[in-house]
Design a protein around this motif. Structure first.
Motif, PDB file in Angstrom:
ATOM      1  N   ILE A 111     -40.709  -8.873 -22.750  1.00 21.60           N
ATOM      2  CA  ILE A 111     -41.626  -9.813 -22.097  1.00 21.60           C
ATOM      3  C   ILE A 111     -41.769  -9.405 -20.631  1.00 21.60           C
ATOM      4  O   ILE A 111     -40.792  -9.007 -19.994  1.00 21.60           O
ATOM      5  CB  ILE A 111     -41.091 -11.267 -22.189  1.00 21.60           C
ATOM      6  CG1 ILE A 111     -40.908 -11.695 -23.647  1.00 21.60           C
ATOM      7  CG2 ILE A 111     -42.020 -12.239 -21.470  1.00 21.60           C
ATOM      8  CD1 ILE A 111     -40.238 -13.055 -23.814  1.00 21.60           C
ATOM      9  N   ILE A 112     -42.982  -9.506 -20.104  1.00 18.90           N
ATOM     10  CA  ILE A 112     -43.234  -9.282 -18.684  1.00 18.90           C
ATOM     11  C   ILE A 112     -43.806 -10.566 -18.097  1.00 18.90           C
ATOM     12  O   ILE A 112     -44.789 -11.107 -18.610  1.00 18.90           O
ATOM     13  CB  ILE A 112     -44.208  -8.115 -18.442  1.00 18.90           C
ATOM     14  CG1 ILE A 112     -43.634  -6.816 -19.024  1.00 18.90           C
ATOM     15  CG2 ILE A 112     -44.499  -7.939 -16.963  1.00 18.90           C
ATOM     16  CD1 ILE A 112     -44.587  -5.638 -18.930  1.00 18.90           C
ATOM     17  N   VAL A 113     -43.168 -11.053 -17.033  1.00 19.27           N
ATOM     18  CA  VAL A 113     -43.594 -12.288 -16.369  1.00 19.27           C
ATOM     19  C   VAL A 113     -43.908 -11.963 -14.915  1.00 19.27           C
ATOM     20  O   VAL A 113     -43.159 -11.225 -14.265  1.00 19.27           O
ATOM     21  CB  VAL A 113     -42.491 -13.370 -16.438  1.00 19.27           C
ATOM     22  CG1 VAL A 113     -42.935 -14.637 -15.697  1.00 19.27           C
ATOM     23  CG2 VAL A 113     -42.153 -13.709 -17.882  1.00 19.27           C
ATOM     24  N   GLY A 114     -44.996 -12.515 -14.384  1.00 18.94           N
ATOM     25  CA  GLY A 114     -45.295 -12.315 -12.971  1.00 18.94           C
ATOM     26  C   GLY A 114     -46.773 -12.456 -12.676  1.00 18.94           C
ATOM     27  O   GLY A 114     -47.578 -12.722 -13.584  1.00 18.94           O
ATOM     28  N   ASP A 115     -47.117 -12.276 -11.401  1.00 16.47           N
ATOM     29  CA  ASP A 115     -48.534 -12.343 -11.030  1.00 16.47           C
ATOM     30  C   ASP A 115     -49.220 -10.993 -11.170  1.00 16.47           C
ATOM     31  O   ASP A 115     -50.398 -10.855 -10.846  1.00 16.47           O
ATOM     32  CB  ASP A 115     -48.698 -12.876  -9.608  1.00 16.47           C
ATOM     33  CG  ASP A 115     -47.832 -12.123  -8.607  1.00 16.47           C
ATOM     34  OD1 ASP A 115     -47.386 -11.006  -8.932  1.00 16.47           O
ATOM     35  OD2 ASP A 115     -47.604 -12.653  -7.510  1.00 16.47           O
ATOM     36  N   ILE A 169     -47.129 -10.413 -22.424  1.00 16.10           N
ATOM     37  CA  ILE A 169     -47.503 -10.562 -21.025  1.00 16.10           C
ATOM     38  C   ILE A 169     -47.718 -12.046 -20.719  1.00 16.10           C
ATOM     39  O   ILE A 169     -48.543 -12.701 -21.363  1.00 16.10           O
ATOM     40  CB  ILE A 169     -48.789  -9.786 -20.689  1.00 16.10           C
ATOM     41  CG1 ILE A 169     -48.675  -8.323 -21.160  1.00 16.10           C
ATOM     42  CG2 ILE A 169     -49.078  -9.872 -19.203  1.00 16.10           C
ATOM     43  CD1 ILE A 169     -47.588  -7.543 -20.489  1.00 16.10           C
ATOM     44  N   ILE A 170     -46.961 -12.541 -19.735  1.00 15.92           N
ATOM     45  CA  ILE A 170     -47.118 -13.928 -19.284  1.00 15.92           C
ATOM     46  C   ILE A 170     -47.465 -13.878 -17.800  1.00 15.92           C
ATOM     47  O   ILE A 170     -46.643 -13.486 -16.964  1.00 15.92           O
ATOM     48  CB  ILE A 170     -45.840 -14.747 -19.517  1.00 15.92           C
ATOM     49  CG1 ILE A 170     -45.515 -14.796 -21.014  1.00 15.92           C
ATOM     50  CG2 ILE A 170     -45.995 -16.152 -18.952  1.00 15.92           C
ATOM     51  CD1 ILE A 170     -44.246 -15.540 -21.343  1.00 15.92           C
ATOM     52  N   VAL A 171     -48.702 -14.242 -17.479  1.00 17.38           N
ATOM     53  CA  VAL A 171     -49.193 -14.181 -16.104  1.00 17.38           C
ATOM     54  C   VAL A 171     -48.859 -15.488 -15.401  1.00 17.38           C
ATOM     55  O   VAL A 171     -49.287 -16.566 -15.829  1.00 17.38           O
ATOM     56  CB  VAL A 171     -50.707 -13.927 -16.063  1.00 17.38           C
ATOM     57  CG1 VAL A 171     -51.187 -13.837 -14.619  1.00 17.38           C
ATOM     58  CG2 VAL A 171     -51.060 -12.660 -16.822  1.00 17.38           C
ATOM     59  N   GLY A 174     -38.890  -8.402 -17.863  1.00 20.68           N
ATOM     60  CA  GLY A 174     -39.150  -7.788 -16.563  1.00 20.68           C
ATOM     61  C   GLY A 174     -40.046  -8.692 -15.741  1.00 20.68           C
ATOM     62  O   GLY A 174     -41.076  -9.162 -16.227  1.00 20.68           O
ATOM     63  N   VAL A 175     -39.624  -8.968 -14.512  1.00 19.00           N
ATOM     64  CA  VAL A 175     -40.428  -9.781 -13.601  1.00 19.00           C
ATOM     65  C   VAL A 175     -41.209  -8.829 -12.694  1.00 19.00           C
ATOM     66  O   VAL A 175     -40.625  -8.158 -11.837  1.00 19.00           O
ATOM     67  CB  VAL A 175     -39.539 -10.724 -12.764  1.00 19.00           C
ATOM     68  CG1 VAL A 175     -40.395 -11.530 -11.800  1.00 19.00           C
ATOM     69  CG2 VAL A 175     -38.745 -11.649 -13.682  1.00 19.00           C
ATOM     70  N   ASP A 176     -42.516  -8.737 -12.922  1.00 17.68           N
ATOM     71  CA  ASP A 176     -43.381  -7.801 -12.177  1.00 17.68           C
ATOM     72  C   ASP A 176     -42.772  -6.404 -12.170  1.00 17.68           C
ATOM     73  O   ASP A 176     -42.597  -5.797 -13.213  1.00 17.68           O
ATOM     74  CB  ASP A 176     -43.643  -8.322 -10.762  1.00 17.68           C
ATOM     75  CG  ASP A 176     -44.830  -9.283 -10.719  1.00 17.68           C
ATOM     76  OD1 ASP A 176     -45.802  -9.059 -11.447  1.00 17.68           O
ATOM     77  OD2 ASP A 176     -44.786 -10.257  -9.961  1.00 17.68           O
ATOM     78  N   PRO A 214     -45.088 -21.797 -23.121  1.00 15.34           N
ATOM     79  CA  PRO A 214     -46.051 -21.279 -24.091  1.00 15.34           C
ATOM     80  C   PRO A 214     -45.353 -20.798 -25.359  1.00 15.34           C
ATOM     81  O   PRO A 214     -44.127 -20.625 -25.384  1.00 15.34           O
ATOM     82  CB  PRO A 214     -46.672 -20.102 -23.336  1.00 15.34           C
ATOM     83  CG  PRO A 214     -45.534 -19.590 -22.490  1.00 15.34           C
ATOM     84  CD  PRO A 214     -44.747 -20.806 -22.082  1.00 15.34           C
ATOM     85  N   GLU A 215     -46.125 -20.574 -26.386  1.00 17.56           N
ATOM     86  CA  GLU A 215     -45.580 -19.968 -27.605  1.00 17.56           C
ATOM     87  C   GLU A 215     -45.463 -18.458 -27.399  1.00 17.56           C
ATOM     88  O   GLU A 215     -46.406 -17.823 -26.921  1.00 17.56           O
ATOM     89  CB  GLU A 215     -46.490 -20.263 -28.801  1.00 17.56           C
ATOM     90  CG  GLU A 215     -46.532 -21.738 -29.198  1.00 17.56           C
ATOM     91  CD  GLU A 215     -45.167 -22.243 -29.670  1.00 17.56           C
ATOM     92  OE1 GLU A 215     -44.433 -21.458 -30.300  1.00 17.56           O
ATOM     93  OE2 GLU A 215     -44.847 -23.414 -29.394  1.00 17.56           O
ATOM     94  N   VAL A 216     -44.310 -17.908 -27.733  1.00 11.56           N
ATOM     95  CA  VAL A 216     -44.095 -16.467 -27.591  1.00 11.56           C
ATOM     96  C   VAL A 216     -43.630 -15.886 -28.922  1.00 11.56           C
ATOM     97  O   VAL A 216     -43.023 -16.568 -29.744  1.00 11.56           O
ATOM     98  CB  VAL A 216     -43.051 -16.159 -26.493  1.00 11.56           C
ATOM     99  CG1 VAL A 216     -43.577 -16.573 -25.127  1.00 11.56           C
ATOM    100  CG2 VAL A 216     -41.726 -16.849 -26.768  1.00 11.56           C
TER     101      VAL A 216
END
Length: 395
Positions: free
Chosen positions: A230-234, A249-251, A213-215, A173-175
């Motif tokens: 950036i935060i990545v995770g479910d 936030i990247i879900v 940060g991952v979750d 995605p574009e960030v």
């Protein structure tokens, strides 16, 4: 062995007794968010892993009651040993019915291997001691070869199915955050993440990497005073404060586009979150994002790379992680390696010599002028007076 609600028998079993408010949750990582010192934790965690055990110990509970088998014998997991060695009473295999028979916040007692609430015997399990845990771990070591064989078979099966990850990567995605040519620090709330982050403070201060940060890794950064970029995770284990910190936030979504975590993010008023469908784990997605956006170096904190770590997470294979590391190559560095090799550019000794050199330069400049020599003479007289005063006090 679970029991129905019944009066406590007159002969209470022998054994240590602890009492406190009960906190119950089928997911240990959710429970530790509200577990406090002196509480009795009721969990349903088969093969209790290291990360969960350390999280429980840090909350200082009065006891832990596990509805499932803390060590089933599938592999030698270390979670039960961590709890027992920390002095936390561990009641094992109390039965899943226990989760529905106990009310959150009720005062309970653990007497020996029994769980008593409001004067009633709710469940009876098996109180584990160190000898019992070590015996179970020794038995589990005999099964590790079977686990390795099954793990390798599943890994190769998924490698064949997910080989496009290695060939094509993921759709990026574009960030807003610029990653091209920069260092990136990917933080997962995994093994020894706190210690690794502490040792990386000089690296973070001087290299100023992009912080992903991952979750729950985003919370780990916040705890040490850093704001994740950036935060990545479910989004099932990250706190609201981190989500509302201003980070992108990247879900992580399923391959079909479903992103359950997006509802929670939008409920917090965050409207620019991105749903990213991708195979693999969230930490894999974070690394692939950094690589695809041109990061020069990716430093990993708390990520999973060994067989025991993957079994701890309940994963049957490591195909996506294997393929991700193949794709990243030498660009990916573990935090422990960075902490051993990286040192602050200005050591304390060098700083001391720099201050001394500056003082000598000032003295030389003063000695070169009449006014300076006069000032130095006055300072010398004052110094002599100070020495005489000190000598008089001790004389």
């Amino acid at each position: 062995m679970s029991l129905s609600r019944s009066p406590v028998p007159e002969a209470v079993p022998d054994g240590p007794t602890v009492e406190g408010p009960i906190r119950v949750d089928a997911r240990t990582k959710n429970l530790t968010k509200r577990l406090a010192h002196g509480d009795i934790a009721v969990i349903n965690h088969k093969d209790l892993d290291q990360v969960s055990a350390y999280a429980l110990v840090s909350c200082k509970p009065a006891a832990v009651v596990n509805a499932a088998a803390s060590i089933s014998g599938a592999y030698p997991n270390l979670g039960p040993k961590i709890l027992v060695e920390a002095g936390v009473p561990l009641i094992d295999q109390a039965g899943e019915e226990l989760l529905t028979q106990i009310t959150e916040g009720a005062t309970g007692r653990v007497v020996g291997d029994q769980v008593i609430v409001e004067g009633r015997l709710i469940a009876e399990g098996k109180r584990l001691d160190l000898a019992m845990v070590e015996e179970a771990m020794e038995h589990a070591r005999g099964n590790i070869s079977e686990q390795i064989e099954a793990f390798s078979r599943n890994t190769m099966q998924y490698v064949r199915e997910e080989r496009e990850l290695l060939l094509d990567g993921i759709r990026l995605p574009e960030v807003r955050t610029e990653l091209e040519g920069r260092y990136v620090l990917v933080v997962v709330r995994g093994y020894h993440y706190k210690e690794d982050l502490q040792t990386l403070r000089p690296f973070i201060r001087e290299a100023r990497p992009v912080l992903i940060g991952v979750d729950g890794g985003a919370d780990a950064l916040m705890e040490l005073g850093y704001r994740p970029d950036i935060i990545v995770g479910d989004m099932d284990s990250v706190g609201d404060a981190a989500l509302k910190s201003g980070a992108e936030i990247i879900v992580h979504a399923y391959r079909d586009g479903r992103a359950p975590g997006l509802e929670r993010v939008e409920a917090l008023g965050i409207e620019d979150a991105i749903a990213l469908p991708a195979i693999g784990t969230s930490e894999d997605v974070a690394m692939l994002l950094a690589d695809g956006k041109g990061a020069e170096l990716i430093v990993a904190v708390g990520t999973h790379a060994t067989l025991i770590e993957f079994l701890d997470k309940g994963r049957q294979g490591m195909a996506s992680t294997f393929l991700t590391r193949l794709r990243l190559g030498s660009k990916l560095v573990d935090a422990k390696g960075v902490s051993l090799l990286y040192r602050s550019r200005i050591s304390s000794a060098a700083l001391t010599w720099l201050v001394l050199a500056g003082m000598l330069a000032v003295l030389a400049a003063l000695a070169a002028t009449p006014g300076g020599r006069t000032a130095m003479g006055v300072l010398a007289v004052r110094w002599d007076d100070l020495l005489a005063l000190i000598g008089g006090l001790f004389g």
